[in-house]
Write an enzyme that holds these catalytic residues in place. Structure first.
Site, PDB file in Angstrom:
ATOM      1  N   ASP A   1       0.284  -0.371  18.737  1.00 38.64           N
ATOM      2  CA  ASP A   1       0.599   0.515  17.599  1.00 38.64           C
ATOM      3  C   ASP A   1       0.805   1.950  18.113  1.00 38.64           C
ATOM      4  OD1 ASP A   1       0.351   1.147  14.515  1.00 38.64           O
ATOM      5  OD2 ASP A   1      -0.994   2.536  15.530  1.00 38.64           O
TER       6      ASP A   1
ATOM      7  N   GLY B   1      -9.895  -0.467   6.165  1.00 42.47           N
ATOM      8  CA  GLY B   1      -8.432  -0.520   6.007  1.00 42.47           C
ATOM      9  C   GLY B   1      -7.662   0.282   7.043  1.00 42.47           C
TER      10      GLY B   1
ATOM     11  N   GLU C   1      -4.679  -2.728  11.701  1.00 43.81           N
ATOM     12  CA  GLU C   1      -3.583  -3.635  11.363  1.00 43.81           C
ATOM     13  C   GLU C   1      -4.145  -5.055  11.304  1.00 43.81           C
ATOM     14  OE1 GLU C   1      -0.186  -2.388  11.280  1.00 43.81           O
ATOM     15  OE2 GLU C   1      -1.208  -0.475  11.419  1.00 43.81           O
TER      16      GLU C   1
ATOM     17  N   GLY D   1       1.205   9.131   9.891  1.00 42.99           N
ATOM     18  CA  GLY D   1       1.064   9.296   8.439  1.00 42.99           C
ATOM     19  C   GLY D   1       1.271  10.714   7.947  1.00 42.99           C
TER      20      GLY D   1
ATOM     21  N   LYS E   1       4.373   4.492  18.279  1.00 44.41           N
ATOM     22  CA  LYS E   1       4.450   5.884  17.796  1.00 44.41           C
ATOM     23  C   LYS E   1       4.798   6.842  18.947  1.00 44.41           C
ATOM     24  CE  LYS E   1       0.918   4.725  14.388  1.00 44.41           C
ATOM     25  NZ  LYS E   1      -0.519   4.737  14.115  1.00 44.41           N
TER      26      LYS E   1
ATOM     27  N   THR F   1       0.831  -1.208   0.000  1.00 45.97           N
ATOM     28  CA  THR F   1       0.000   0.000   0.000  1.00 45.97           C
ATOM     29  C   THR F   1       0.865   1.257   0.000  1.00 45.97           C
ATOM     30  OG1 THR F   1      -1.575  -1.240   1.306  1.00 45.97           O
ATOM     31  CG2 THR F   1      -1.892   1.125   1.257  1.00 45.97           C
ATOM     32  N   VAL F   2       1.869   1.295   0.887  1.00 43.65           N
ATOM     33  CA  VAL F   2       2.676   2.518   0.998  1.00 43.65           C
ATOM     34  C   VAL F   2       3.540   2.703  -0.253  1.00 43.65           C
ATOM     35  CG1 VAL F   2       4.379   3.763   2.377  1.00 43.65           C
ATOM     36  CG2 VAL F   2       2.694   2.319   3.521  1.00 43.65           C
TER      37      VAL F   2
ATOM     38  N   LYS G   1       7.091   1.881  11.863  1.00 38.69           N
ATOM     39  CA  LYS G   1       7.118   2.302  13.280  1.00 38.69           C
ATOM     40  C   LYS G   1       7.596   1.184  14.201  1.00 38.69           C
ATOM     41  CE  LYS G   1       2.401   1.241  12.905  1.00 38.69           C
ATOM     42  NZ  LYS G   1       1.897   1.311  11.614  1.00 38.69           N
TER      43      LYS G   1
ATOM     44  N   GLY H   1      -3.091   5.298   5.922  1.00 38.00           N
ATOM     45  CA  GLY H   1      -3.641   5.229   4.571  1.00 38.00           C
ATOM     46  C   GLY H   1      -2.565   5.544   3.548  1.00 38.00           C
TER      47      GLY H   1
HETATM   48  N1  HSE Z   1      -3.446   0.894  12.189  1.00 35.67           N
HETATM   49  C1  HSE Z   1      -2.964   2.223  12.390  1.00 35.67           C
HETATM   50  C2  HSE Z   1      -4.081   3.083  12.911  1.00 35.67           C
HETATM   51  C3  HSE Z   1      -2.445   2.858  11.134  1.00 35.67           C
HETATM   52  O1  HSE Z   1      -5.205   2.609  13.057  1.00 35.67           O
HETATM   53  O2  HSE Z   1      -3.824   4.239  13.185  1.00 35.67           O
HETATM   54  C4  HSE Z   1      -1.013   2.653  10.861  1.00 35.67           C
HETATM   55  O3  HSE Z   1      -0.209   3.088  11.905  1.00 35.67           O
END
Ligand code: HSE
Length: 434
Positions: free
Chosen positions: A200, A186, A189, A133, A204, A13-14, A104, A303
């Site tokens: 997650d 989407g 994760e 993002g 970050k 995707t990225v 990350k 995204g």
């Molecule tokens: N799954 C993460 C979120 C996005 O829901 O923010 C990617 O870091």
């Protein structure tokens, strides 16, 4: 115009977002930085599975070819995971090439090693896309706030959790149904546990804390709680008290020297605070610098396109390193607070929301209040809703500032009282007081 070729490793995707964004705005970016930026090679797992819009002559299935190719000057690691990704980043740094990553988990787990390698081999590792993002928070902390001590940073940094909590609050929707929608859209994760259990967000927040405080935060030292245990009842009572529940990453300097709170947990924040209005999958980071005061960053945290936007900004930085040499730039991470450490959660001081389910009989409130009193914990308000039915009733306490350790101990004792049914629910409250 000087030309710089970069290699993309990983075209998920990225990676495909970067390919599309460069097609759209590559000329614009090049004219802004005065360097023509071009994709030189792309390494993928399977050429056969690659979209037909990617020119075949760019593709290889062997990422090492990109590292060894003298014409490829910058490497973008976009494969994810922490094993091969680490190998790729180390190999590229060793070859003296600036590296860009959106990963990350990799930066969180191996940042210290990777930044040391970048320094050793005289190059840079860029990671804007790894946190929130499309929000340029890394660059802002690194450059825009270089003259500030970051006294506090609060982040809504997981779109999936924010989407779930927003819909639970606004629609009274149930957790499982909303999670399924977040996966379909989407945001989440695979598996979604990384999101909903807070990991997650912890990756970050640990990266932001390291950057803000100049010592590498070991992810194991971050206190992490997810949102699985946040119920519709908690959201309802928090609302009645004027609060919204958000999964909040907190990085806060404590009064004791060099100690920093670094945590992620569902938090009651006042409805009047700007972060309470950050809804659905949006992310936001609220920063208090000692010179600048309060600042807010808001945008899409995940995204294809927002992440590609962050990678493009890193490509521009890496290309400028090659044009002017990286010696004139602020490196992406500089250790500068060697005595720094994460404050253990037991010592963190906050306010609290406690929800109990108790026997509806005389003396119950007195027994519970006595334990808080003996523990030197002040009660700021109590709610027991009228009109309940049955033998037990919800009882909600708002508690004054106390250490997490003291509140956990008091709740252990309260949980053992025969009048208390089930496990006490405790959520922390953040009133953003300075
Ligand atoms: N799954 C993460 C979120 C996005 O829901 O923010 C990617 O870091």
């Amino acid at each position: 115009m000087q030309q710089v070729n970069f290699g993309i490793i990983g075209l998920g995707t990225v990676g495909s977002g970067v390919f599309d964004a460069l097609k759209l705005n590559g000329d614009l970016l090049s004219s802004r930085i005065g360097v023509r930026v071009q994709i030189g090679r792309i390494a993928v797992r399977s050429i056969k599975k690659c979209s037909s819009k990617i020119p075949r002559n760019l593709l290889t299935e062997n990422w090492r070819e990109l590292i060894d190719d003298q014409k490829i000057q910058i490497i973008a690691e976009l494969v994810g995971g922490t094993t091969i990704a680490r190998e790729i980043v180390l190999a590229a740094l060793k070859a003296g090439k600036p590296v860009i990553t959106a990963n990350k988990a990799l930066i969180s787990a191996h940042g210290e090693e990777l930044f040391a390698a970048a320094k050793k081999f005289g190059t840079n590792l860029y990671y804007e896309a790894s946190v929130c993002g499309g929000i340029p928070i890394i660059k802002s902390l690194r450059e825009g706030f270089v003259g500030n001590r970051i006294n506090a940073l609060y982040g809504i940094v997981n779109g999936t959790c924010n989407y779930i909590l927003t819909r639970m609050k606004l629609e009274g929707a149930d957790f499982a149904g909303v999670l399924a929608d977040a996966q379909r859209l989407g945001y989440a994760e695979t598996p979604p546990d990384l999101d909903i259990d807070g990991h997650d967000a912890a990756h970050k927040i640990g990266i932001l804390a390291s950057l803000a405080h100049g010592f590498w935060v070991n992810p194991k030292k971050i206190h992490v709680e997810g949102i699985r245990h946040v119920s519709a009842l908690d959201i309802k009572f928090a609302g009645e008290l004027g609060y919204t529940i958000k999964l909040l990453g907190i990085v806060k300097k404590c009064s004791s020297a060099c100690r920093v709170q670094v945590s992620v947990y569902p938090t009651l924040i006042p409805n009047s605070h700007v972060l309470a209005s950050v809804n659905y999958a949006f992310n936001a980071v609220f920063v208090h610098g000692d010179v600048v005061g309060d600042s807010l960053f808001y945008g899409r945290g995940a995204g294809k396109d927002p992440t590609a936007s962050a990678v493009l900004s890193d490509i521009a930085d890496a290309a400028l390193d090659l044009k002017f040499s990286n010696k004139h730039r602020i490196p992406p991470f500089v250790p500068h607070e060697c005595e720094g450490a994460v404050l253990p959660i037991e010592e963190v001081v906050s306010q609290y929301f406690v929800r109990l389910n108790v026997a509806d009989k005389p003396g119950t409130l007195a027994k519970i209040a006595a334990i808080f009193g003996q523990s030197n914990i002040g009660i700021s308000s109590v709610i027991q809703p009228e009109g309940h039915e049955g033998k037990s009733v919800p009882l909600i306490f708002m508690l004054h500032y106390a250490t997490n350790g003291a509140v956990q101990n008091a709740l252990k004792k309260i949980g053992k009282l025969p009048v208390v049914k089930g496990k006490p629910v405790m959520l922390r409250v953040e009133n953003f007081e300075k």
